[in-house]
Write an enzyme that holds these catalytic residues in place. Structure first.
Site, PDB file in Angstrom:
ATOM      1  N   LYS A  62       0.848  -1.194   0.000  1.00 37.07           N
ATOM      2  CA  LYS A  62       0.000   0.000   0.000  1.00 37.07           C
ATOM      3  C   LYS A  62       0.882   1.242   0.000  1.00 37.07           C
ATOM      4  CE  LYS A  62      -3.849   1.974   2.703  1.00 37.07           C
ATOM      5  NZ  LYS A  62      -4.726   1.738   3.881  1.00 37.07           N
TER       6      LYS A  62
ATOM      7  N   SER B  12      -9.372   1.708   3.178  1.00 41.72           N
ATOM      8  CA  SER B  12      -8.584   2.491   2.256  1.00 41.72           C
ATOM      9  C   SER B  12      -7.588   1.652   1.457  1.00 41.72           C
ATOM     10  CB  SER B  12      -7.818   3.579   3.020  1.00 41.72           C
ATOM     11  OG  SER B  12      -6.953   3.018   4.001  1.00 41.72           O
TER      12      SER B  12
ATOM     13  N   SER C 131      -9.649  -0.586   7.377  1.00 40.87           N
ATOM     14  CA  SER C 131      -9.101  -0.570   6.022  1.00 40.87           C
ATOM     15  C   SER C 131      -8.404  -1.856   5.620  1.00 40.87           C
ATOM     16  CB  SER C 131      -8.115   0.594   5.877  1.00 40.87           C
ATOM     17  OG  SER C 131      -8.766   1.828   6.078  1.00 40.87           O
TER      18      SER C 131
END
Length: 609
Positions: free
Chosen positions: A77, A151, A175
Site C-alpha cells: 500500500k 482504504s 481498512s
C-alpha cells in the site's frame, strides 16, 4: 503452470519441486498486471529489469527453505515505504522518495519476498470505500460497478485478481478488513503495535496497524509472523506473548437482534447468520451480547478525538496544500480545526466510559463475530454521498483498534448477484494466532474459493504442529535466550554489545524442562527437551544478531551449554540455548516457575526475607 489466484503455499511447493522459478513468477505477475482491465489498482511499479535481477539472484542461490517467503510476490500500500519507489499516500503533491524500506517491508524482503510495486488507496488512508484517490477508484473483482473497499483498495484487488500472493495494507478504522470482505479475501488486522510502524505514513498514529491480505488464514498468518517484531525506533511498537483461547467450546459473541444493522441489505443479514451457524456447527456456543457500546465507540473515529490525530499526521501539508487533497478527505481532516483541547479530553472521558461498558460484554464471550461490513455500494452511489455511506461501512470495524483488539476477516459467502460478503472474528490483544486457528476452519467450512476464483478449491491447510523458522530480519539471525542473557539479567550486555536487537518474548513448546545449574557464575539455567512431557512452556526472549555477531556470541558460550534448535509454542523453530543432559543430572528442576526470571525473583525474595 501457475494457479489463477496465487498463494504462498502453492508457490513454495512449486519452487521446492522445481516446477517454476522466481523469474517465471515475476514474468507471469507482470503479464497479469498488464492484462488486468482495472488500471487504478497500482500507483507505481518497479521496473521489469529490477524485478528480474532480484528474481535471478534468488534463483542463482537456489531455493532456500530457511527464508519462509522465498520468491513470493507481494504488493505494498502506497503509504508504506519502499526505497525504490516514491511514497505518495495517493496525493501527488505530497509524494517523497524514502531513504529506506519500512521495517515491515525490510523483514518481508529479507525472508525472500519480492516487492512488485505500490498500490492505490483512499488518500492519506482516510476512508473505507476506495474511491478517494486521484489515481482512480479500484473496483471489486466481482463487479466493476462496485467499490473495492478501502482504504487499502489496490492491495486487496492485487491479491484477489491473482496479481500477487499477498499484500500489505493498513488498518485504522477497518481498512484491512472491509476490502477483504468485498474481494473474497482474508484480512489480518494485528494487535496494535505488533507490526512496526516505522516507515508507515500515519493516519492516526496511536492506533494504526499494518495489515495483511491473503487468500487463506494460513498465508496471512505466515506473513504476519515474518513481519512482526518489536521495534525500538517505533514508540508505539509493543512486545508481548501470544495468548491462547480457552480449550474446547468457545463462547462466540453475536449482537442482539436490535444491535444488528444492515441498512436494508437482507442478503447480507442472511449470510451473517449462516456464518454464525457454521461456527456453532464447528462446536462453539453462540452468546448474545449488547453491541451498543461498541458501536458508540465506533463513532469516535470520525467524530471524536481521533479526528484531531488525523490532522496532526498531515497538518503542515494541509496548511499549504488543502486544495491538492481529495475533497472528502480534506473535509474530514479540516473538521479537526474546530476541536479544542477541552473537546478532545471530554471525548476521551466518554470513550473510557464506553470502553468500560464493553468490558462487561467481553466477560460473556471469548470471541466476537461481526459482519465485516453491513452492505456494499456502487462507485456511483459512493461518489454521490461519500461521507454518509462511508460511515455506514464502518459500523462493525471502527471500534477495534480504539479498544486494542486483534481481528481477522474471512470470506462468508456470496449474494445472489455474485458479490461477496465477509465476517470478522475479534478477540483481545495478542490473540492473533488463536484467531487464525479459528478463522481457517470457519473459512473452509463455507466452501468459498480464493479471491475471484470463488469456485476453485483453497490450498490445503497447514499441517498442525509443523515447525516454521523464525526470521531474524534483514541478514540478521534470530536466537532465543532463556537465562542470564535475558533483558535486565547480568549477561544481556553480551547481546547488545554485538549488535543484538530485542524482537519479542514468547515461550517454548510444552515439552521442555528447565533446571538451575549448580556452580555457574553468574547463575545460569539449563533447558532440556523431554518429548512427551506436557509442561507450561518456558519463557524465552527472541533476539536478532548480525551474522558476525552471532558467530562471536556462539563461540563464547561455555560448556555445558550450547546452541541447538528450539521449538516455540507457536510451532516456529529458532536457534537457542540448550543444556547438555549430563549437566542437569542432580540439578534442581525449576520448570514449574515457567522461566528463569520468575525463579530468580523468588530466589532473591527468599534471600532478602
Amino acid at each position: 503452470m501457475l494457479p489463477e489466484i496465487l498463494d504462498c503455499k502453492t508457490l513454495t511447493a512449486g519452487y521446492r519441486e522445481g516446477r517454476f522459478t522466481p523469474v517465471d513468477v515475476v514474468m507471469a505477475v507482470r503479464e497479469r498486471i498488464a492484462a488486468w482491465p482495472d488500471k487504478a489498482v497500482w500507483i507505481s511499479l518497479r521496473t521489469l529489469e529490477e524485478l528480474l535481477a532480484e528474481a535471478e539472484a534468488l534463483a542463482a542461490d537456489g531455493f532456500d527453505p530457511g527464508r519462509p517467503l522465498w520468491g513470493i510476490p507481494f504488493a505494498i500500500k502506497d503509504n508504506i515505504d519502499l526505497t525504490c519507489l516514491p511514497t505518495t499516500a495517493a496525493c501527488p503533491a505530497f509524494a517523497f522518495q524514502p531513504e529506506r524500506d519500512a521495517t515491515v517491508v525490510a523483514r518481508l524482503r529479507a525472508a525472500g519476498a519480492i516487492a512488485i510495486g505500490k498500490t492505490n488507496l483512499d488518500q492519506f488512508a482516510t476512508g473505507l470505500n476506495g474511491t478517494r484517490s486521484p489515481y482512480g477508484a479500484p473496483r471489486s473483482v466481482f463487479d466493476p460497478a462496485y467499490i473495492s473497499g478501502g482504504s487499502s483498495s489496490g492491495s486487496a484487488v492485487a491479491v484477489a485478481s491473482g496479481m500477487v500472493a499477498f499484500s500489505l495494507g493498513t488498518d485504522t478504522a477497518g481498512s484491512g478488513r472491509v476490502p477483504a470482505a468485498f474481494n473474497n479475501l482474508v484480512g489480518v488486522k494485528p494487535t496494535v503495535g505488533l507490526l512496526s510502524g516505522t516507515g508507515l505514513l500515519p493516519a492516526c498514529r496511536s492506533i494504526d496497524c499494518i495489515s495483511v491480505f491473503a487468500v487463506t488464514a494460513d498465508d496471512a498468518t505466515r506473513v504476519r509472523r515474518v513481519a512482526e517484531g518489536f521495534d525500538a525506533a517505533d514508540p508505539f511498537s509493543v512486545a508481548g506473548e501470544q495468548k491462547p483461547l480457552p480449550e474446547g467450546r468457545l463462547r462466540i459473541g453475536v449482537p442482539l437482534p436490535e444491535g444488528l444493522e444492515f441498512f436494508g441489505d437482507t442478503e447480507a443479514a442472511a449470510l451473517y447468520h449462516a456464518a454464525a451457524d457454521r461456527l456453532a456447527a464447528l462446536g462453539h456456543d453462540l452468546v448474545p451480547v449488547d453491541y451498543a457500546p461498541f458501536r458508540a465507540i465506533a463513532d469516535f473515529l470520525y467524530a471524536g478525538p481521533w479526528v484531531a490525530e488525523r490532522l496532526a499526521a498531515v497538518e503542515e501539508f494541509h496548511a499549504t496544500h488543502a486544495a491538492d487533497m481529495d475533497p472528502a478527505v480534506e473535509k474530514i481532516v479540516a473538521g479537526a480545526k474546530a476541536m479544542s483541547a477541552t473537546d478532545v479530553w471530554r471525548g476521551l472521558y466518554r470513550f473510557r466510559a464506553l470502553k468500560r461498558a464493553t468490558e462487561a460484554e467481553w466477560a460473556k464471550m471469548d470471541v466476537l463475530l461481526l459482519p465485516t461490513a453491513p452492505t456494499t455500494y456502487t462507485v456511483a452511489d459512493m461518489m454521490a454521498d461519500p461521507i454518509r455511506l462511508n460511515s455506514n461501512l464502518g459500523v462493525y470495524t471502527n471500534f477495534v483498534n480504539l479498544t486494542d483488539l486483534a481481528a481477522i476477516a474471512v470470506p462468508a459467502g456470496f449474494r445472489p448477484d455474485g458479490l461477496p460478503f465477509g465476517v470478522t472474528l475479534i478477540a483481545p490483544a495478542f490473540h492473533d494466532d488463536a484467531l487464525a486457528a479459528l478463522a481457517d476452519p470457519l473459512h473452509r467450512a463455507g466452501g468459498f474459493g480464493p479471491g475471484r476464483a470463488r469456485n476453485a478449491p483453497l490450498p490445503a491447510p497447514a499441517a498442525p504442529g509443523g515447525a516454521r523458522p523464525v526470521a531474524g530480519g534483514g541478514d540478521r539471525i534470530a536466537i532465543a535466550v532463556v537465562g542470564a542473557h535475558l533483558t535486565g539479567q547480568p549477561l544481556n550486555g553480551q547481546l547488545t554489545g554485538l549488535g543484538g536487537s530485542y524482537v519479542r518474548t514468547t515461550r517454548t513448546a510444552a515439552d521442555y524442562r528447565l533446571y538451575a545449574l549448580a556452580g555457574t557464575v553468574p547463575p545460569k539455567p539449563g533447558l532440556v527437551r523431554d518429548p512427551g512431557f506436557d509442561g507450561p512452556g518456558i519463557e524465552v526472549e527472541i533476539w536478532s544478531l548480525p551474522p558476525e555477531g552471532f558467530g562471536r556470541f556462539v563461540d563464547a558460550i561455555p560448556a555445558p551449554l550450547g546452541i541447538g534448535k528450539l521449538t516455540l509454542q507457536d510451532g516456529t523453530e529458532v536457534s537457542g540455548f540448550l543444556g547438555e543432559g549430563h549437566a542437569v543430572a542432580g540439578a534442581r528442576e525449576i520448570t514449574a516457575f515457567g522461566g528463569w526470571r520468575a525463579f530468580r525473583a523468588m530466589a532473591e525474595a527468599s534471600r532478602t526475607a
